[in-house]
Design an enzyme around this catalytic site. Sequence first.
Site, PDB file in Angstrom:
ATOM      1  N   LYS A 264       0.842  -1.210   0.000  1.00 44.16           N
ATOM      2  CA  LYS A 264       0.000   0.000   0.000  1.00 44.16           C
ATOM      3  C   LYS A 264       0.871   1.251   0.000  1.00 44.16           C
ATOM      4  CE  LYS A 264      -3.858  -2.433   2.075  1.00 44.16           C
ATOM      5  NZ  LYS A 264      -4.535  -2.881   3.288  1.00 44.16           N
TER       6      LYS A 264
ATOM      7  N   GLN B 255      -4.601  -1.277   9.444  1.00 43.64           N
ATOM      8  CA  GLN B 255      -4.531  -2.633   8.879  1.00 43.64           C
ATOM      9  C   GLN B 255      -5.167  -3.649   9.831  1.00 43.64           C
ATOM     10  OE1 GLN B 255      -3.324  -3.449   5.718  1.00 43.64           O
ATOM     11  NE2 GLN B 255      -4.192  -5.441   6.223  1.00 43.64           N
TER      12      GLN B 255
ATOM     13  N   ASP C 292     -10.960   3.152   3.460  1.00 45.91           N
ATOM     14  CA  ASP C 292     -11.312   1.731   3.365  1.00 45.91           C
ATOM     15  C   ASP C 292     -12.816   1.561   3.152  1.00 45.91           C
ATOM     16  OD1 ASP C 292      -9.357  -0.203   3.394  1.00 45.91           O
ATOM     17  OD2 ASP C 292      -9.087  -0.172   5.565  1.00 45.91           O
TER      18      ASP C 292
END
Length: 284
Positions: free
Chosen positions: A53, A97, A120
């Site tokens: 990422k 995460q 997200d």
Amino acid sequence: MTARLIDGNALAACVRGEVAQRVAALGARGIRPGLAVLLVGDDPASAVYVRHKVADCEAVGMRSLLERHPASMAQAELLARVQALNADPGVHGILVQMPLPRQIDPLRVIETISPAKDVDGFHVANAGALMVGRAGFKACTPYGCMKLIETTGVPLRGLHAVVIGRSNTVGKPMALMLLQANATVTVCHSGTADLAAHTRSADIVVAAVGRRHTLRGDMVKPGAIVIDVGMNRDEAGKLCGDVDFTAVREVAGWITPVPGGVGPMTRAMLLVNTIEAAERIGPA
Ligand code: NAP
């Protein structure tokens, strides 16, 4: 029939190219989009995802801010970090995460991220926006799946779509996105009595289970679009999806491979959400 391959790597490269142009346009206005990525603990798979990422951000010219925290981090400490990033005008997107260590409630963390920085798309405000058809950040994996389906050029109105899996991050938002695209949607899960009866009548199948060979060749309607979200390992330790690729590709019309299908698009859509967050918020 041998299915046409939907190339997630190629599509993700196109998406990244578009994002890079948007980053450059913002740069000309003095804005550098920034994504903060928080990693708690030392799960090796999570470390790999986070590294990708961060590298993706840098490749398109975005700023990335990687924070590593020990597995012993207290929940209150993590929430305080998220709140500080919420208030940081140079940070446009925040990603924590998953999975998190046991002492931390993932829902508490997600709810603490500002919805305007929730790239997200997991915050209830963004999930709710999808539910009622309002603009918001869409969860990256199903958003990427929709882009992969779009490349087939097949109009979705009136088609029957079957989503296997009902997680908050993949299955449920996937079903809502297909519904919004005017497909007729069936959601299957571990309690579904006869999965094959549903998938055999489906024009589109999205498999998001986490179990190898969930979708076999005899479960697919000839010509169907098959999207494989699963990420599993076979006996040899090789990455594979939920779909029996060799058998299903002989029946389906289109199919995504694993690797090289949904995975790269999930990463690409995170960049799309982050540039969108920066475009909405404006200069630091
Ligand atoms: P999850 O939260 O574990 O959900 C799995 C879903 O599959 C659940 O809804 C479960 O039903 C259902 N299920 C389990 N066994 C089933 C069966 N025999 N028949 C029908 N449905 C069944 O997993 P997830 O987070 O959605 O992820 C699913 C898979 O996608 C995993 O392999 C994950 O690694 C992968 N993934 C890939 C990406 C990517 O970028 N490629 C991104 C995210 C996830 P119940 O609800 O009844 O338990």
